[in-house]
Design a protein around this motif. Structure first.
Motif, mmCIF file in Angstrom:
data_model
loop_
_atom_site.group_PDB
_atom_site.id
_atom_site.type_symbol
_atom_site.label_atom_id
_atom_site.label_comp_id
_atom_site.label_asym_id
_atom_site.label_seq_id
_atom_site.Cartn_x
_atom_site.Cartn_y
_atom_site.Cartn_z
ATOM 1 N N ARG A 395 82.403 36.828 64.507
ATOM 2 C CA ARG A 395 83.380 37.127 65.383
ATOM 3 C C ARG A 395 82.557 38.111 66.371
ATOM 4 N NH1 ARG A 395 88.814 35.767 65.511
ATOM 5 N NH2 ARG A 395 89.717 35.094 63.321
ATOM 6 N N SER A 396 81.708 38.987 65.732
ATOM 7 C CA SER A 396 81.016 39.858 66.621
ATOM 8 C C SER A 396 79.805 39.186 67.149
ATOM 9 C CB SER A 396 80.462 41.167 65.524
ATOM 10 O OG SER A 396 79.360 40.419 64.946
ATOM 11 N N GLY A 397 79.509 38.050 67.083
ATOM 12 C CA GLY A 397 78.290 37.425 67.770
ATOM 13 C C GLY A 397 77.256 37.159 67.080
ATOM 14 N N VAL A 398 77.037 37.500 65.617
ATOM 15 C CA VAL A 398 76.141 37.351 65.000
ATOM 16 C C VAL A 398 75.802 35.528 64.581
ATOM 17 C CG1 VAL A 398 74.752 37.635 62.750
ATOM 18 C CG2 VAL A 398 76.241 39.541 63.785
ATOM 19 N N ARG A 399 74.831 34.826 65.030
ATOM 20 C CA ARG A 399 74.574 33.637 64.924
ATOM 21 C C ARG A 399 74.181 33.156 63.666
ATOM 22 N NH1 ARG A 399 77.410 30.914 68.731
ATOM 23 N NH2 ARG A 399 75.861 29.244 68.164
ATOM 24 N N LEU A 400 74.934 32.112 62.941
ATOM 25 C CA LEU A 400 74.393 31.808 61.639
ATOM 26 C C LEU A 400 73.159 30.901 61.730
ATOM 27 C CD1 LEU A 400 75.118 31.567 58.669
ATOM 28 C CD2 LEU A 400 76.780 29.562 59.124
ATOM 29 N N ASN A 401 73.079 30.081 62.761
ATOM 30 C CA ASN A 401 71.888 29.201 62.724
ATOM 31 C C ASN A 401 70.682 29.958 63.014
ATOM 32 O OD1 ASN A 401 72.392 29.910 65.705
ATOM 33 N ND2 ASN A 401 72.794 27.924 66.203
ATOM 34 N N ARG A 402 70.710 31.265 63.552
ATOM 35 C CA ARG A 402 69.491 32.064 63.753
ATOM 36 C C ARG A 402 68.814 32.401 62.217
ATOM 37 N NH1 ARG A 402 68.859 38.240 65.583
ATOM 38 N NH2 ARG A 402 66.947 38.630 65.258
#
Length: 474
Positions: A395-402
């Motif tokens: 929700r805070s914007g951390v991207r899993l695909n990174r």
């Protein structure tokens, strides 16, 4: 008790029942008595069978469960099945929670100092180059202000850091074998995690803390104990200033140091914990962080309608790489493994090897456990744990695909991400299991005591039914 004065020997309960029945013939009475006798015989027969079942269970080996990954599950089992022993042990965790609080302060101070030193070093280089580069950017006063602020807070919090050493000594903590704490895949301060022997640390605290008083406060049992609490209470305002400083918050974000996502984080509970009469709650203990070295064995008898007083053994063997060599002896005759996969750690590096992603290491370990021939008949239950923290990160914007390229361009929300990871674990389970078996998976946040307690009770029932079948008891 009222005393009968009418001279009758008739049981009053029998008389009341007869009044309900009303008038009956001799034949009806005989039939009723015969049915009652048969009902008593059936009831006594059931009681005898239950007694025999319990005796049979006592002759068999205990139910054995291996916990791989996190001791919070063990704490939940203790709360559920040995509440009196847990109530006596809970005050002992005060020192651990106080230490957790101080360690968070130290981590922030080290990050702050490191940032100030780097900024000061950069300014020194600028001064040295000014004669050669007249157009050099103007010097900022921020670095000197930060360094001054850092020195000020360090001085104010010095008593707190001295208390840290006292707590470490009391807990018989091994600081030499601790590992650097790596909380993200970015630059980090040189902070070393601490560890204790699984069997010795509690005994040292039990000598100082005997339990809570009737009013719920912790009795004064030791001057050193009181002194530690008083120091923490006296530093409360400075700790609050450190944690709420917007400049320090910016430093932590820049260094990708999410202190509030780490286990053992209590800075948001400062008002409660920095109190001389502080007593840990069950929730506090579940959240407390203390790395243990060695295997912890927990024994109990589970008295529920479904488990008939069976003896249980739960082994908490830890999940770090350095402890995995100790697992093998506990694989023999184990009935179930509860495998705790911290899915929120997808953006963190492994403690022992900063080049390895923690979630990647968890998946590789899952594969090894699934294909181990010694565990071919063992029931493996996957707990995809720390779901609350993962949801918060996404929700805070951390991207899993990174961090997991195979996730590609899927939606970056918890429902999609958790379903994707569950499928990954399931595919590995079916492809690498030596024989066909059922895949059990649950999304968990073990620090949620009520929800996790119900889940663990359900899993324990499932494990016990399988145990009975495997031992030809049903």
């Amino acid at each position: 008790m009222p005393v009968r004065t009418d001279g009758s020997n008739e049981d009053p309960l029998t008389r009341a029942l007869l009044e309900e029945i009303g008038e009956e013939t001799e034949a009806e009475q005989q039939l009723r008595l015969k049915k009652e006798k048969e009902a008593r015989r059936v009831s006594e027969s059931i009681d005898e069978l239950l007694k025999q079942d319990k005796a049979a269970l006592k002759k068999t080996r205990p139910v054995k469960i291996l916990l791989l990954g996190k001791s919070t599950a063990l704490k939940n089992f203790q709360i559920m099945h040995t509440p009196q022993a847990w109530e006596a042990e809970r005050p002992s965790w005060r020192g651990v929670i106080q230490l957790n609080l101080i360690r968070s302060v130290r981590m922030i101070l080290e990050a702050m100092t490191d940032a100030a030193i780097h900024s000061s070093s950069r300014n020194s280089r600028i001064w040295a180059d000014r004669s050669q580069s007249p157009d050099q950017e103007p010097l900022s006063a921020k670095s000197s202000d930060l360094l001054s602020r850092c020195h000020y807070l360090e001085e104010r919090l010095r008593p707190l850091l001295e208390v840290e050493e006292t707590l470490i000594q009391r807990l018989a903590i091994d600081t030499e074998s601790g590992d650097p704490t790596t909380t993200g895949l970015g630059p980090q301060p040189k902070f070393r995690e601490i560890s204790v022997n699984a069997h010795s640390w509690k005994s040292s605290l039990h000598k100082l803390v005997q339990g809570t008083s009737k009013d719920g406060t912790l009795p004064s049992t030791n001057e050193e104990e009181d002194g530690i609490s008083q120091v923490i209470a006296s530093c409360k305002e400075d700790i609050h200033a450190l944690w709420t400083d917007p400049n320090i918050d910016a430093i932590l974000k820049k260094r990708k140091l999410r202190v509030d996502d780490l286990p053992g984080f209590f800075l948001n509970d400062l008002d409660r914990i920095a109190n001389v009469n502080y007593v840990p709650s069950d929730d506090d203990v579940l959240r407390a962080r203390l790395k243990t070295v060695g295997v912890t064995e927990y024994r109990f008898t589970r008295e529920t309608p479904n488990t008939m007083g069976a003896d249980w053994r739960i082994y908490d063997v830890g999940g770090s790489r350095t402890q995995r060599a100790a697992w093998a002896p506990y694989f023999q005759d184990v009935d179930a493994i509860i495998f705790l996969a911290p899915i929120s750690c997808f953006d963190q590096a492994l403690v022992e090897d900063p080049n390895v992603n923690r979630l990647e290491d968890t998946v590789l370990l899952w594969k090894q456990v699934c294909r181990n021939p010694l565990l071919a008949k063992c029931h493996i239950v996957l707990f995809m744990n720390k779901t609350d923290l993962m949801d918060k990160k996404l929700r805070s914007g951390v991207r899993l695909n990174r961090y997991i390229p195979s996730y590609a361009n899927r939606e970056n929300d918890f429902a999609t991400a958790s379903a994707y990871l569950q499928r990954k674990f399931q595919v590995i389970f079916h492809e690498h299991s030596p024989q066909r078996r059922t895949f059990y998976c649950h999304l968990t946040a073990l620090t949620d005591m009520q929800a996790s307690g119900k889940l663990l009770a359900s899993v324990a029932d499932m494990v016990f039914q399988a145990y009975l079948r495997d031992n030809d008891l049903i």
